[in-house]
Design a protein around this motif. Structure first.
Motif, short mmCIF file in Angstrom:
data_model
loop_
_atom_site.label_atom_id
_atom_site.label_comp_id
_atom_site.label_asym_id
_atom_site.label_seq_id
_atom_site.Cartn_x
_atom_site.Cartn_y
_atom_site.Cartn_z
N ASN A 131 -11.17 6.40 2.21
CA ASN A 131 -11.07 5.51 1.06
C ASN A 131 -12.28 4.59 0.95
N ASP A 132 -12.75 4.39 -0.28
CA ASP A 132 -13.82 3.43 -0.54
C ASP A 132 -13.16 2.06 -0.68
N ARG A 168 -16.48 3.52 4.84
CA ARG A 168 -15.16 3.74 4.26
C ARG A 168 -14.02 3.41 5.22
N TRP A 169 -12.81 3.49 4.66
CA TRP A 169 -11.57 3.28 5.43
C TRP A 169 -10.90 4.63 5.61
N ARG A 198 0.27 5.48 1.05
CA ARG A 198 -0.65 6.45 1.65
C ARG A 198 -0.28 7.88 1.30
N CYS A 248 -10.88 1.50 -4.02
CA CYS A 248 -9.69 2.34 -3.86
C CYS A 248 -8.43 1.65 -4.39
N ASP A 249 -7.50 2.46 -4.86
CA ASP A 249 -6.19 1.98 -5.30
C ASP A 249 -5.30 1.86 -4.07
N SER A 290 0.84 -1.20 0.00
CA SER A 290 0.00 0.00 0.00
C SER A 290 0.87 1.25 0.00
N LEU A 318 -3.61 5.43 -1.62
CA LEU A 318 -4.61 5.66 -0.59
C LEU A 318 -4.62 7.11 -0.13
N MET A 319 -5.78 7.59 0.24
CA MET A 319 -5.90 8.95 0.74
C MET A 319 -5.68 8.98 2.26
N ASP A 343 -5.39 14.73 2.18
CA ASP A 343 -6.45 14.49 1.21
C ASP A 343 -7.79 14.90 1.80
#
Length: 258
Positions: A170-171, A205-206, A162, A175-176, A160, A180-181, A166
């Motif tokens: 994150n969905d 969300r995350w 980050r 999400c990519d 990952s 990550l946001m 942002d």
């Protein structure tokens, strides 16, 4: 026709199954901090240990060496030690990185910087880091028409990546993981922290918080009193929040997508 297509698209989205967080939870929250600041080892990690919470720390070689025993102890306590590059390159618009600006990097130079930090991490902790935080939240090298994203480099080397400062959580369904946001955690009140958490709960969300210093007050400082209130809120089973490290949540998200 356009209106009908938009309506059908919205209907299709609404019909998608809700992401299944573990144990019936409604969202995920990860707490993270950058740079291996001294206050993290001296004040922040003991605070998290007291509250039984594991954080993710994106550390830099030049800083973790100042408290190496403390960082090794943090890893043994279950905190995630993660990656934040070797030299922390950011835009030349920041005075502190004028001689190490991303505008003057190439993809190969950036990758070499990352690999150098990974080698030092392996030497210091006997493990490979699986998470990465983009220094200053910036994800490019070069200038103008020659600007290139280095997200693909992070996708190749880590599970990952980050961002920072942002605007949303994150969905987990789409999400990519390499992009990550991250929501700023420094110098905000518990009310602001809770507002972000409640939005994540509502939308499933995350939420990944990103901070720096850990203490009472000061520049780029996560207020520990406010953080304590957030932790209590997150640990209240009535709120349905899964509080865990970036690595653990990322792996869960990836497994559910399969």
């Amino acid at each position: 026709m356009i209106t009908r297509r938009l309506f059908l698209s919205a209907t299709a989205l609404a019909a998608q199954p809700k992401f299944a967080w573990p144990a019936g939870k409604s969202c995920g929250i990860s707490l993270s901090w950058d740079d291996a600041r001294l206050s993290q080892v001296d004040a922040g990690i003991p605070f998290l240990n007291k509250h039984g919470v594991k954080g993710t720390f994106y550390i830099l070689p030049r800083n973790w060496e100042k408290r190496l025993d403390g960082w090794r102890a943090a890893a043994k306590d279950g905190h995630e030690l993660a990656h934040h590059s070797n030299t922390h390159p950011c835009s030349i618009n920041f005075g502190f990185t004028r001689t190490n600006g991303l505008e003057d990097y190439t993809i190969s130079k950036l990758e070499a910087d990352i690999e150098a930090a990974s080698a030092q991490f392996q030497k210091s902790f006997g493990a490979k880091p699986v998470s990465f935080a983009y220094p200053c939240g910036q994800k490019y090298v070069g200038r103008g028409a020659d600007t290139r994203s280095y997200v693909p480099v992070i996708a190749e080397h880590f599970e990952s990546g980050r961002g920072y400062l942002d605007e949303a959580a994150n969905d987990p369904a789409v999400c990519d993981l390499a992009n990550l946001m991250g929501i700023g955690l420094d110098n905000i009140s518990f009310a602001e922290m809770k507002r972000h958490a409640d939005t994540a709960r509502k939308e499933g969300r995350w939420l990944i918080f990103a901070g720096h210093e850990m203490g009472a007050t000061g520049n780029q400082t996560t207020n520990l009193d406010a953080l304590g209130q957030l932790i209590a809120y997150a640990k209240d089973s009535a709120n349905g929040i899964w509080l865990d490290t970036v690595a653990n949540v990322a792996r869960y998200v990836k497994s559910k997508r399969r």
